[in-house]
Design a protein around this motif. Structure first.
Motif, PDB file in Angstrom:
ATOM      1  N   PRO A  31       1.058  -1.174  -0.002  1.00  0.00           N
ATOM      2  CA  PRO A  31      -0.015   0.050   0.094  1.00  0.00           C
ATOM      3  C   PRO A  31       0.810   1.238  -0.029  1.00  0.00           C
ATOM      4  O   PRO A  31       0.389   2.136  -0.848  1.00  0.00           O
ATOM      5  CB  PRO A  31      -0.717  -0.192   1.149  1.00  0.00           C
ATOM      6  CG  PRO A  31      -0.831  -1.716   1.731  1.00  0.00           C
ATOM      7  CD  PRO A  31       0.377  -2.029   1.180  1.00  0.00           C
ATOM      8  N   VAL A  32       1.893   1.173   0.668  1.00  0.00           N
ATOM      9  CA  VAL A  32       2.781   2.341   0.680  1.00  0.00           C
ATOM     10  C   VAL A  32       3.394   2.839  -0.807  1.00  0.00           C
ATOM     11  O   VAL A  32       3.185   3.853  -1.218  1.00  0.00           O
ATOM     12  CB  VAL A  32       4.005   2.044   1.730  1.00  0.00           C
ATOM     13  CG1 VAL A  32       5.288   3.201   1.470  1.00  0.00           C
ATOM     14  CG2 VAL A  32       3.612   2.095   3.329  1.00  0.00           C
ATOM     15  N   ILE A 229      -2.858   3.831   3.401  1.00  0.00           N
ATOM     16  CA  ILE A 229      -3.079   4.583   2.220  1.00  0.00           C
ATOM     17  C   ILE A 229      -3.599   5.963   2.505  1.00  0.00           C
ATOM     18  O   ILE A 229      -3.001   6.884   1.892  1.00  0.00           O
ATOM     19  CB  ILE A 229      -3.997   3.997   1.400  1.00  0.00           C
ATOM     20  CG1 ILE A 229      -3.663   2.598   0.576  1.00  0.00           C
ATOM     21  CG2 ILE A 229      -4.758   4.672   0.119  1.00  0.00           C
ATOM     22  CD1 ILE A 229      -4.324   1.444   0.060  1.00  0.00           C
ATOM     23  N   PHE A 230      -4.676   6.287   3.315  1.00  0.00           N
ATOM     24  CA  PHE A 230      -5.005   7.496   3.755  1.00  0.00           C
ATOM     25  C   PHE A 230      -3.953   8.311   4.358  1.00  0.00           C
ATOM     26  O   PHE A 230      -3.712   9.418   4.486  1.00  0.00           O
ATOM     27  CB  PHE A 230      -6.214   7.289   4.604  1.00  0.00           C
ATOM     28  CG  PHE A 230      -7.501   7.473   4.094  1.00  0.00           C
ATOM     29  CD1 PHE A 230      -8.048   8.287   3.412  1.00  0.00           C
ATOM     30  CD2 PHE A 230      -8.217   6.234   4.217  1.00  0.00           C
ATOM     31  CE1 PHE A 230      -9.336   8.424   2.919  1.00  0.00           C
ATOM     32  CE2 PHE A 230      -9.527   6.243   3.411  1.00  0.00           C
ATOM     33  CZ  PHE A 230     -10.064   7.331   2.900  1.00  0.00           C
ATOM     34  N   GLY A 231      -3.245   7.519   5.317  1.00  0.00           N
ATOM     35  CA  GLY A 231      -2.093   8.292   6.085  1.00  0.00           C
ATOM     36  C   GLY A 231      -1.128   8.886   5.041  1.00  0.00           C
ATOM     37  O   GLY A 231      -0.616  10.018   5.337  1.00  0.00           O
ATOM     38  N   ILE A 232      -0.733   7.966   4.092  1.00  0.00           N
ATOM     39  CA  ILE A 232       0.405   8.717   3.223  1.00  0.00           C
ATOM     40  C   ILE A 232      -0.180   9.868   2.417  1.00  0.00           C
ATOM     41  O   ILE A 232       0.322  10.706   2.147  1.00  0.00           O
ATOM     42  CB  ILE A 232       0.927   7.387   2.298  1.00  0.00           C
ATOM     43  CG1 ILE A 232       1.722   6.439   3.360  1.00  0.00           C
ATOM     44  CG2 ILE A 232       1.973   8.039   1.403  1.00  0.00           C
ATOM     45  CD1 ILE A 232       2.395   5.219   2.818  1.00  0.00           C
ATOM     46  N   VAL A 236       1.835  12.956   2.969  1.00  0.00           N
ATOM     47  CA  VAL A 236       2.822  13.085   2.141  1.00  0.00           C
ATOM     48  C   VAL A 236       2.103  14.126   0.831  1.00  0.00           C
ATOM     49  O   VAL A 236       2.925  14.949   0.394  1.00  0.00           O
ATOM     50  CB  VAL A 236       3.410  11.825   1.587  1.00  0.00           C
ATOM     51  CG1 VAL A 236       4.440  11.929   0.544  1.00  0.00           C
ATOM     52  CG2 VAL A 236       3.878  11.084   2.735  1.00  0.00           C
ATOM     53  N   PHE A 237       1.110  13.624   0.514  1.00  0.00           N
ATOM     54  CA  PHE A 237       0.396  14.540  -0.812  1.00  0.00           C
ATOM     55  C   PHE A 237      -0.581  15.210  -0.393  1.00  0.00           C
ATOM     56  O   PHE A 237      -1.220  15.951  -1.483  1.00  0.00           O
ATOM     57  CB  PHE A 237      -0.120  13.321  -1.595  1.00  0.00           C
ATOM     58  CG  PHE A 237       1.122  12.266  -2.153  1.00  0.00           C
ATOM     59  CD1 PHE A 237       2.077  12.958  -3.067  1.00  0.00           C
ATOM     60  CD2 PHE A 237       0.999  11.147  -1.500  1.00  0.00           C
ATOM     61  CE1 PHE A 237       3.060  12.040  -3.509  1.00  0.00           C
ATOM     62  CE2 PHE A 237       2.322  10.392  -1.929  1.00  0.00           C
ATOM     63  CZ  PHE A 237       3.320  10.748  -3.072  1.00  0.00           C
ATOM     64  N   GLY A 238      -1.011  15.498   0.788  1.00  0.00           N
ATOM     65  CA  GLY A 238      -2.039  16.479   1.305  1.00  0.00           C
ATOM     66  C   GLY A 238      -3.513  16.406   0.720  1.00  0.00           C
ATOM     67  O   GLY A 238      -3.945  17.251   0.335  1.00  0.00           O
ATOM     68  N   ILE A 239      -4.079  15.040   0.446  1.00  0.00           N
ATOM     69  CA  ILE A 239      -5.217  14.860  -0.019  1.00  0.00           C
ATOM     70  C   ILE A 239      -6.311  15.486   1.078  1.00  0.00           C
ATOM     71  O   ILE A 239      -6.044  15.462   2.178  1.00  0.00           O
ATOM     72  CB  ILE A 239      -5.433  13.468  -0.200  1.00  0.00           C
ATOM     73  CG1 ILE A 239      -5.655  12.603   1.079  1.00  0.00           C
ATOM     74  CG2 ILE A 239      -4.528  12.605  -1.249  1.00  0.00           C
ATOM     75  CD1 ILE A 239      -6.058  11.106   1.227  1.00  0.00           C
ATOM     76  N   SER A 240      -7.289  15.823   0.319  1.00  0.00           N
ATOM     77  CA  SER A 240      -8.266  16.540   1.212  1.00  0.00           C
ATOM     78  C   SER A 240      -9.728  15.896   0.901  1.00  0.00           C
ATOM     79  O   SER A 240     -10.531  16.573   0.133  1.00  0.00           O
ATOM     80  CB  SER A 240      -8.301  17.963   1.175  1.00  0.00           C
ATOM     81  OG  SER A 240      -8.469  18.256  -0.396  1.00  0.00           O
TER      82      SER A 240
END
Lengths: 363, 302
Positions: A31-32, A229-232, A236-240
């Protein structure tokens, strides 16, 4: 069913899983890698520029200058000018440029007579390149001032989300759900061959208890993978994602239903194949078409009509669409019935596969 | 001693093949009962029916007062099983396997005690896949003992093991016997049955062909003991005992002995002849000879 025995086996299963090489890899590292790859590719809010080869076979004119200005100002293309007389196709092949336009020598004269045309160069099978064709026509028309064509330089996000990677989160969760097929498909023939089920029955562990403990393990590990997946994505990618607490709860219901359904499919594949090798083959036959046709990585809308029909026959499609609806658009009402049907399908198929397993597995 | 296992006219067929053809026997509490037979005789089918793993075609079976086809949790808690070709989860240690069994069967025993019983204490943290064949079987026995059972089924516990491992497992079985456990042992090693079993049933082609203590079986089925005399080079016994002595190989003579009178007569004749003798030995028939004769005769008839 005895809860103590289920928990004892679950504990043992976790220990054994932690000792396999592939287990922790698929639980944590995969997943990472998946998230880092998708994040890196789709993590930027701006869209990359496409290379465009341009050739003018005629004299320079205000129309040509205006067209080039419009193309450059659109911000969509890196423009490479190819000298007149040189083969545009050869230039594109040797420089790996996938789209090109050629202004014919009589372009400016014909434009005045409203009969001008440009030659568009691309590979017929290159879907991305074909989408640029109308964009370029519009830009040229705008640049020459011939008409008031409207060009959308930047796509407008329907969901209001900032980055394309956000769009892939439900798809990646869909991927973790479908892995339930593989989790079971190897275990059953292997345990049957080694007569492990018989040995476990001597410890009073029933097949239902074994199945419950094993499925519980897959539920926990899938949630863990999804959390990674959510954490990274966030760190890391600042998903919102615009998701509510109800959305999270319903997503969890969808994930568990999906796991029940795909674990059941894996269990049935494992029960009706003779050995580990044919079980793996059966799992791949189910897994890969589903992965590519259910909208996990490619939108169903870009597929030909007959493949879209196939896509809507695959159960994973509905899990993806539902998760997208909840996680991307926070649209819950329209998918409630769908969620109910998925829960029902998961429970029914899991129950059926469990019943068959208790009959078919010895011990 | 109560009868802990009762089997009456047990039959089992797989399609047209009759694996067990109407056998009857009983096992008393506290005894080691051995079902002895060649490969394919019906031993494992019989034991799996008694364990509740396999369903019978017909007949009456009672194990610890229960029909094993209707297994209850309490039945499993009273019975220990080492199946043929015992196998377990590869990456599970001996200690973890025992912890799981003990917990699952609500037993009060400790893994260390069981490992000590089967002489496997030094391998408690070794993965199952890394144990030797003999050590795996010992772990299988330890798992079978993890509920402190009244009855233990050991199906071919030493099959395929080297002589050293076999001896070690037999030692463990001897310990179990001394603990007063009832043991149902299937084996095709005759010396194992002879050494360990109180009673033996010989099964062949799905039928019990004889039953009794090892001594009873030998006495019942033996033809005669054999006196083997080795004489010095260039000497013959043929002239001394022409009707009895048969030269088996050069200088080695065999004479059947049916009674002590026969024995004294032969020894007296040899003594009087003054023939130089290198060696005299009396070879008694054992269970193996009896088994070979019974099973061999059955096979010839078939």
């Amino acid at each position: 069913m005895n809860l103590k025995r289920i928990l004892l086996y679950l504990r043992l299963h976790i220990k054994l899983f932690s000792r396999t090489r592939s287990g922790p890899f698929f639980l944590i590292i995969f997943p990472v890698i998946l998230m880092l790859l998708f994040g890196s590719i789709f993590g930027s809010s701006s869209i990359g520029k496409e290379s465009l080869a341009v050739q003018n076979d005629g004299p320079s004119s205000a129309y040509i200058t205006g067209s080039l200005k419009a193309i450059n100002e659109s911000g969509l293309f890196n423009v490479y000018m190819v000298p007149a007389g040189q083969s545009l196709s050869s230039y594109m092949k040797s420089n790996s440029v996938s789209i090109g336009i050629s202004f014919p020598s009589n372009f400016s004269a014909n434009l005045a007579n409203h009969s001008a045309g440009v030659q568009y160069y691309s590979e017929p099978g290159d879907q991305a390149a074909s989408t640029y064709e109308p964009v370029l026509i519009n830009l040229i028309l705008a640049g020459t001032g011939s008409t008031s064509a409207i060009v959308t330089a930047q796509p407008v996000s329907v969901s209001g989300l900032g980055k394309p990677v956000d769009y892939y989160i439900p798809a990646l969760i869909g991927y973790t759900i479908i892995n339930g097929i593989f989790s079971m498909v190897y275990v059953v023939p292997n345990y049957r061959k080694d007569r492990i089920f018989r040995q476990l029955s001597f410890a009073n562990l029933t097949k239902s208890e074994w199945l419950t403990a094993t499925t519980l393990f897959y539920v926990v590990t899938t949630f863990l993978s999804d959390l990674i997946i959510f954490g990274i994505g966030v760190l890391v990618f600042g998903i919102s994602l615009q998701v509510t607490l109800l959305g999270v709860a319903l997503s969890a219901v969808v994930i568990v239903s999906g796991l029940l359904l795909f674990t059941a499919i894996g269990l049935l594949a494992g029960l009706y194949t003779r050995d580990e090798e044919s079980a793996a083959l059966a799992a791949n036959v189910i897994f890969f078409p589903m992965l590519f046709l259910s909208g996990v990585f490619y939108p169903i809308s870009v597929m030909p009509g007959y493949l879209q029909t196939v896509a809507y026959l695959l159960p994973l499609t509905y899990f993806n669409l539902t998760l997208k609806s909840i996680l991307l658009y926070n649209s819950i009402g329209p998918v409630l019935l769908q969620i109910g049907l998925m829960v029902l399908a998961g429970i029914v198929l899991f129950g059926l596969s469990a019943y068959i397993a208790t009959k078919k597995i010895e011990g | 001693m109560g009868e802990i296992i009762k089997v009456n006219n047990l039959k089992k067929s797989y399609g047209k093949l009759s694996a067990v053809r109407g056998i009857s026997f009983h096992v008393n509490s506290g005894e080691v009962f051995s079902l002895l037979g060649p490969n394919g005789a019906g031993k494992t089918t019989t034991v799996e029916i008694l364990e509740g793993v396999r369903k019978r075609t017909s007949g009456v079976v009672s194990v610890l007062g229960q029909d094993p086809e209707r297994i209850t949790e309490s039945f499993r808690k009273r019975v220990g099983i080492l199946p043929q070709d015992f196998n377990f989860l590869e990456r599970c240690t001996a200690n973890e396997a025992l912890e799981f069994y003990i917990g699952s069967l609500d037993s009060s025993l400790k893994p260390d005690e069981l490992l000590k019983t089967v002489e496997l204490s030094d391998k408690k943290n070794v993965y199952f896949s890394r144990l030797s064949g003999g050590q795996k079987q010992k772990l299988g026995i330890a798992l079978a003992l993890s509920n402190d059972p009244e009855l233990i089924f050991l199906d071919e516990p030493t099959a395929g093991l080297d002589p050293l491992s076999r001896r070690s497992i037999q030692e463990v079985m001897r310990n179990l016997r001394s603990l007063g456990k009832t043991i149902f042992l299937t084996t095709h090693y005759l010396e194992e049955a002879e050494k360990l079993a109180d009673r033996v049933a010989i099964i062949n082609f799905g039928m019990i062909v004889d039953e009794g203590t090892p001594e009873e079986l030998v006495q019942k089925n033996k033809t005669s003991d054999m006196l083997v005399v080795t004489v010095q080079d260039g000497v013959s016994l043929s002239g001394v005992l022409p009707s009895l002595a048969r030269e088996k190989s050069k200088g080695v003579y065999e004479m059947p002995i049916k009674s002590n009178d026969d024995l004294f007569l032969v020894l007296d004749s040899i003594s009087k002849s003054r023939i130089p003798v290198n060696n005299i030995s009396l070879v008694r028939e054992n269970l193996e000879d009896v088994f070979m004769r019974i099973v061999g005769a059955e096979e010839n008839e078939s």
